[in-house]
Design a protein around this motif. Structure first.
Motif, PDB file in Angstrom:
ATOM      1  N   MET A  14     -23.015 -80.502  29.595  1.00  0.00           N
ATOM      2  CA  MET A  14     -23.677 -80.808  28.342  1.00  0.00           C
ATOM      3  C   MET A  14     -22.620 -81.089  27.287  1.00  0.00           C
ATOM      4  O   MET A  14     -21.575 -80.463  27.261  1.00  0.00           O
ATOM      5  N   ASN A  15     -22.975 -82.013  26.406  1.00  0.00           N
ATOM      6  CA  ASN A  15     -22.098 -82.361  25.302  1.00  0.00           C
ATOM      7  C   ASN A  15     -22.734 -81.840  24.014  1.00  0.00           C
ATOM      8  O   ASN A  15     -23.879 -82.181  23.705  1.00  0.00           O
ATOM      9  N   PHE A  16     -22.019 -81.009  23.261  1.00  0.00           N
ATOM     10  CA  PHE A  16     -22.506 -80.422  22.021  1.00  0.00           C
ATOM     11  C   PHE A  16     -21.846 -81.135  20.850  1.00  0.00           C
ATOM     12  O   PHE A  16     -20.617 -81.109  20.711  1.00  0.00           O
ATOM     13  N   ILE A  17     -22.650 -81.766  20.002  1.00  0.00           N
ATOM     14  CA  ILE A  17     -22.143 -82.528  18.866  1.00  0.00           C
ATOM     15  C   ILE A  17     -22.611 -81.838  17.591  1.00  0.00           C
ATOM     16  O   ILE A  17     -23.812 -81.839  17.279  1.00  0.00           O
ATOM     17  N   GLU A  18     -21.659 -81.249  16.844  1.00  0.00           N
ATOM     18  CA  GLU A  18     -22.051 -80.592  15.591  1.00  0.00           C
ATOM     19  C   GLU A  18     -22.326 -81.664  14.547  1.00  0.00           C
ATOM     20  O   GLU A  18     -21.595 -82.639  14.423  1.00  0.00           O
ATOM     21  N   THR A  19     -23.397 -81.482  13.791  1.00  0.00           N
ATOM     22  CA  THR A  19     -23.778 -82.434  12.761  1.00  0.00           C
ATOM     23  C   THR A  19     -23.090 -82.081  11.444  1.00  0.00           C
ATOM     24  O   THR A  19     -22.343 -81.103  11.371  1.00  0.00           O
ATOM     25  N   LYS A  20     -23.400 -82.837  10.397  1.00  0.00           N
ATOM     26  CA  LYS A  20     -22.838 -82.551   9.067  1.00  0.00           C
ATOM     27  C   LYS A  20     -23.362 -81.225   8.518  1.00  0.00           C
ATOM     28  O   LYS A  20     -22.793 -80.668   7.589  1.00  0.00           O
ATOM     29  N   LEU A  21     -24.457 -80.718   9.087  1.00  0.00           N
ATOM     30  CA  LEU A  21     -25.028 -79.433   8.677  1.00  0.00           C
ATOM     31  C   LEU A  21     -24.494 -78.355   9.601  1.00  0.00           C
ATOM     32  O   LEU A  21     -24.841 -78.309  10.783  1.00  0.00           O
TER      33      LEU A  21
ATOM     34  N   ASN B 273     -29.055 -73.605  29.885  1.00  0.00           N
ATOM     35  CA  ASN B 273     -28.281 -72.568  30.552  1.00  0.00           C
ATOM     36  C   ASN B 273     -27.742 -71.702  29.427  1.00  0.00           C
ATOM     37  O   ASN B 273     -26.975 -72.189  28.591  1.00  0.00           O
ATOM     38  N   GLU B 274     -28.130 -70.453  29.372  1.00  0.00           N
ATOM     39  CA  GLU B 274     -27.757 -69.601  28.241  1.00  0.00           C
ATOM     40  C   GLU B 274     -26.241 -69.524  28.042  1.00  0.00           C
ATOM     41  O   GLU B 274     -25.763 -69.614  26.911  1.00  0.00           O
ATOM     42  N   ASN B 275     -25.478 -69.369  29.102  1.00  0.00           N
ATOM     43  CA  ASN B 275     -24.017 -69.288  28.970  1.00  0.00           C
ATOM     44  C   ASN B 275     -23.429 -70.572  28.395  1.00  0.00           C
ATOM     45  O   ASN B 275     -22.604 -70.540  27.475  1.00  0.00           O
ATOM     46  N   THR B 276     -23.833 -71.711  28.943  1.00  0.00           N
ATOM     47  CA  THR B 276     -23.338 -73.010  28.461  1.00  0.00           C
ATOM     48  C   THR B 276     -23.750 -73.223  27.016  1.00  0.00           C
ATOM     49  O   THR B 276     -22.959 -73.678  26.188  1.00  0.00           O
ATOM     50  N   PHE B 277     -25.007 -72.888  26.699  1.00  0.00           N
ATOM     51  CA  PHE B 277     -25.526 -73.069  25.351  1.00  0.00           C
ATOM     52  C   PHE B 277     -24.745 -72.233  24.336  1.00  0.00           C
ATOM     53  O   PHE B 277     -24.289 -72.737  23.313  1.00  0.00           O
ATOM     54  N   GLN B 278     -24.571 -70.951  24.623  1.00  0.00           N
ATOM     55  CA  GLN B 278     -23.876 -70.080  23.675  1.00  0.00           C
ATOM     56  C   GLN B 278     -22.421 -70.495  23.485  1.00  0.00           C
ATOM     57  O   GLN B 278     -21.895 -70.451  22.374  1.00  0.00           O
TER      58      GLN B 278
ATOM     59  N   GLY C  41     -21.145 -71.746  19.938  1.00  0.00           N
ATOM     60  CA  GLY C  41     -20.225 -70.746  19.416  1.00  0.00           C
ATOM     61  C   GLY C  41     -20.871 -69.486  18.873  1.00  0.00           C
ATOM     62  O   GLY C  41     -20.280 -68.798  18.046  1.00  0.00           O
ATOM     63  N   GLU C  42     -22.076 -69.189  19.313  1.00  0.00           N
ATOM     64  CA  GLU C  42     -22.721 -67.936  18.894  1.00  0.00           C
ATOM     65  C   GLU C  42     -23.761 -67.521  19.929  1.00  0.00           C
ATOM     66  O   GLU C  42     -24.179 -68.323  20.758  1.00  0.00           O
ATOM     67  N   GLU C  43     -24.155 -66.258  19.854  1.00  0.00           N
ATOM     68  CA  GLU C  43     -25.170 -65.748  20.764  1.00  0.00           C
ATOM     69  C   GLU C  43     -26.547 -65.962  20.163  1.00  0.00           C
ATOM     70  O   GLU C  43     -26.829 -65.523  19.050  1.00  0.00           O
ATOM     71  N   VAL C  44     -27.390 -66.657  20.889  1.00  0.00           N
ATOM     72  CA  VAL C  44     -28.784 -66.859  20.518  1.00  0.00           C
ATOM     73  C   VAL C  44     -29.609 -66.572  21.767  1.00  0.00           C
ATOM     74  O   VAL C  44     -29.324 -67.113  22.831  1.00  0.00           O
ATOM     75  N   HIS C  45     -30.600 -65.709  21.617  1.00  0.00           N
ATOM     76  CA  HIS C  45     -31.475 -65.368  22.748  1.00  0.00           C
ATOM     77  C   HIS C  45     -32.892 -65.824  22.409  1.00  0.00           C
ATOM     78  O   HIS C  45     -33.499 -65.321  21.463  1.00  0.00           O
ATOM     79  N   PHE C  46     -33.397 -66.753  23.168  1.00  0.00           N
ATOM     80  CA  PHE C  46     -34.732 -67.282  22.911  1.00  0.00           C
ATOM     81  C   PHE C  46     -35.795 -66.361  23.496  1.00  0.00           C
ATOM     82  O   PHE C  46     -35.631 -65.824  24.586  1.00  0.00           O
ATOM     83  N   VAL C  47     -36.903 -66.185  22.730  1.00  0.00           N
ATOM     84  CA  VAL C  47     -37.950 -65.252  23.138  1.00  0.00           C
ATOM     85  C   VAL C  47     -39.328 -65.898  23.238  1.00  0.00           C
ATOM     86  O   VAL C  47     -40.270 -65.264  23.698  1.00  0.00           O
ATOM     87  N   GLN C  48     -39.450 -67.143  22.788  1.00  0.00           N
ATOM     88  CA  GLN C  48     -40.758 -67.791  22.774  1.00  0.00           C
ATOM     89  C   GLN C  48     -40.583 -69.289  22.973  1.00  0.00           C
ATOM     90  O   GLN C  48     -39.686 -69.893  22.388  1.00  0.00           O
TER      91      GLN C  48
ATOM     92  N   ASN D  11     -33.919 -90.489  26.175  1.00  0.00           N
ATOM     93  CA  ASN D  11     -32.525 -90.082  25.918  1.00  0.00           C
ATOM     94  C   ASN D  11     -32.269 -88.613  26.264  1.00  0.00           C
ATOM     95  O   ASN D  11     -31.119 -88.198  26.356  1.00  0.00           O
ATOM     96  N   GLN D  12     -33.318 -87.806  26.436  1.00  0.00           N
ATOM     97  CA  GLN D  12     -33.225 -86.399  26.852  1.00  0.00           C
ATOM     98  C   GLN D  12     -32.359 -85.532  25.923  1.00  0.00           C
ATOM     99  O   GLN D  12     -31.939 -84.440  26.313  1.00  0.00           O
ATOM    100  N   LYS D  13     -32.082 -86.013  24.720  1.00  0.00           N
ATOM    101  CA  LYS D  13     -31.293 -85.206  23.779  1.00  0.00           C
ATOM    102  C   LYS D  13     -32.105 -84.008  23.313  1.00  0.00           C
ATOM    103  O   LYS D  13     -33.341 -84.040  23.295  1.00  0.00           O
ATOM    104  N   GLN D  14     -31.385 -82.972  22.931  1.00  0.00           N
ATOM    105  CA  GLN D  14     -31.987 -81.791  22.327  1.00  0.00           C
ATOM    106  C   GLN D  14     -31.321 -81.583  20.969  1.00  0.00           C
ATOM    107  O   GLN D  14     -30.236 -82.104  20.706  1.00  0.00           O
ATOM    108  N   PHE D  15     -31.983 -80.827  20.110  1.00  0.00           N
ATOM    109  CA  PHE D  15     -31.467 -80.566  18.769  1.00  0.00           C
ATOM    110  C   PHE D  15     -31.583 -79.066  18.536  1.00  0.00           C
ATOM    111  O   PHE D  15     -32.668 -78.489  18.668  1.00  0.00           O
ATOM    112  N   PHE D  16     -30.451 -78.435  18.204  1.00  0.00           N
ATOM    113  CA  PHE D  16     -30.459 -77.012  17.877  1.00  0.00           C
ATOM    114  C   PHE D  16     -30.506 -76.873  16.367  1.00  0.00           C
ATOM    115  O   PHE D  16     -29.640 -77.376  15.653  1.00  0.00           O
TER     116      PHE D  16
END
Length: 183
Positions: free
Chosen positions: A1-8, A31-36, A40-47, A107-112
């Motif tokens: 996965m490629n993580f691109i930080e935005t201006k925000l 993938n929680e490990n790849t995502f975190q 650069g931070e721990e996020v645990h999804f619950v819903q 494009n299958q992109k995701q946005f965090f």
């Protein structure tokens, strides 16, 4: 996965690695490990939430406040949407600014979208199935919203505003100046 930080700061566009062959494709959508590691931070999804909408439907701008604030990882399973995050962290140098990302099944992109942001999306295709993970449970009393056409934010929805389909609730949301504070 490629993580691109935005201006925000903290908002990321995530491009999956798609493996194509004569049968179709395969991709790891989460993938929680790849995502975190990527954000650069721990996020645990619950819903997990999913919605289906038709062309011109605008949902947002929504957020949760206080201890119920939510981070979201959003994607489109079918169709195409313009996805928008607005920085509503009052101490942020990008307060009131937004990022818009075209998300589609193609494009299958995701946005965090981290905590401290309002979020909304507009359906550009005939229909769209929208899917998102949240790191905190929904709490009605902690709901917040901002009007989609707040002039101080100036979102370019890339769609004729007179053709939007908007819920009664979203038609009466306050401006960012008058909205509930996220913290």
């Amino acid at each position: 996965m490629n993580f691109i930080e935005t201006k925000l700061q903290g908002c990321f566009i995530i491009e999956p690695k798609i493996i194509l062959d004569e049968r179709g494709y395969f991709m790891e959508s989460f993938n929680e490990n790849t995502f975190q590691k990527g954000i650069g931070e721990e996020v645990h999804f619950v819903q997990d939430n999913q919605s289906y909408s038709t062309k011109g439907v605008l949902r947002g701008l929504h957020y949760q406040t206080g201890e119920h604030a939510q981070a979201k990882l959003v994607r489109v399973l079918q169709g195409e949407v313009l996805d928008v995050a607005v920085d509503i962290r009052s101490n942020s140098p990008t307060f009131g600014q937004y990022e818009a990302v075209l998300l589609s099944a193609e494009n299958q992109k995701q946005f965090f979208v981290p905590r401290g942001f309002a979020h909304g999306f507009l359906v550009l295709s005939e229909t769209a199935t929208f899917f998102y993970k949240c790191d905190n449970f929904y709490n009605k009393e902690s709901e917040g919203g901002i009007t989609y056409n707040d002039e101080t934010i100036g979102i370019d929805w890339q769609f004729p505003l007179e053709n939007l389909i908007i819920s009664e609730k979203d038609k009466v949301q306050p401006t960012i100046e008058n909205a509930k504070k996220v913290w």
